[in-house]
Design an enzyme around this catalytic site. Structure first.
Site, mmCIF file in Angstrom:
data_model
loop_
_atom_site.group_PDB
_atom_site.id
_atom_site.type_symbol
_atom_site.label_atom_id
_atom_site.label_comp_id
_atom_site.label_asym_id
_atom_site.label_seq_id
_atom_site.Cartn_x
_atom_site.Cartn_y
_atom_site.Cartn_z
ATOM 1 N N GLU A 121 0.837 -1.210 0.000
ATOM 2 C CA GLU A 121 0.000 0.000 0.000
ATOM 3 C C GLU A 121 0.874 1.263 0.000
ATOM 4 O OE1 GLU A 121 -3.786 1.928 2.403
ATOM 5 O OE2 GLU A 121 -2.616 0.361 3.357
ATOM 6 N N TYR A 122 1.933 1.220 0.827
ATOM 7 C CA TYR A 122 2.866 2.350 0.904
ATOM 8 C C TYR A 122 3.551 2.576 -0.441
ATOM 9 C CZ TYR A 122 7.331 4.639 1.972
ATOM 10 O OH TYR A 122 8.429 5.471 1.964
ATOM 11 N N LEU A 123 4.050 1.508 -1.049
ATOM 12 C CA LEU A 123 4.776 1.633 -2.317
ATOM 13 C C LEU A 123 3.845 2.073 -3.443
ATOM 14 C CD1 LEU A 123 7.130 -1.463 -2.057
ATOM 15 C CD2 LEU A 123 7.794 0.939 -1.876
#
Length: 210
Positions: A121-123
């Site tokens: 999700e972060y990437l």
């Protein structure tokens, strides 16, 4: 001397960036902060700060600025709101005020977030922010470090548009790279990956700047 807005100025890497800029003969930092008490912390050190929340309106934060470093991160808590949408807001504000260059702190793996085993999700948020900047018609450098450590910086790195390996790098050296990337001739409209290495930061940037 050029005015540089630092988004994410209160973070671990952001603070290092602000102090590097404050010691520079080329740049004057302006720290973007969310809370009034944070304004005072920077002012004590003789550093100007601007109040602005990346989850709200920051369209005036870039007024009077020449360049921008986006080094904000939610620490995994609000990746869409801060890491993605906050970055987009800063890009929009930069377009509005004709910022000369935006340096974006991204992350290794943001080119193919779907292949990551964790932090997908972060990437993905970082990927979307990077793409938004790329398509903005602003002059930019996107810097994608490996895992960040709190080790003392060496001033030397490994740098390439694609390093094809994993690894780590100190926050000190990431901050140095971001500040060096502010220069007009450094890595123009390039996306670069950085890890610990043996090439001086300035020389490493020169190689991809030609």
């Amino acid at each position: 001397m050029e005015n540089v807005l630092v988004a994410g100025a209160t973070g671990t890497t952001g603070k290092k960036i602000v102090h590097l800029l404050n010691a520079s003969q080329y740049f004057k930092p302006f720290a973007l902060v969310r809370k009034k008490e944070q304004l005072e912390q920077f002012k004590k050190d003789g550093i100007e700060a601007i109040l602005g929340d990346l989850e709200n309106d920051v369209s005036q934060a870039t007024k009077g600025m020449d360049k921008v470093i986006f080094a904000a991160g939610s620490g995994g808590k609000k990746v869409v709101e801060v890491d993605q949408e906050g970055a987009k807001k800063v890009v929009d504000a930069s377009k509005k005020h004709q910022i000369k260059k935006v340096v974006m702190l991204s992350s290794m793996g943001a080119d193919k977030p779907e292949k990551a085993e964790d932090l997908q999700e972060y990437l993905k948020a970082k990927h979307n922010a990077d793409e938004y900047l790329r398509k903005s018609n602003l002059t930019y450098t996107i810097v994608r470090p490996g895992s960040l450590t709190n080790n003392k910086g060496t001033g030397s790195i490994a740098l390439s548009e694609s390093l094809n390996r994993q690894g780590s790098i100190s926050r000190d050296d990431v901050a140095q790279t971001l500040v060096r990337a502010l220069h007009d001739d450094a890595a123009i409209n390039k996306t670069i990956e950085i890890l610990e290495g043996n090439t001086l930061i300035g020389k490493a940037l020169d190689k991809v700047s030609k």
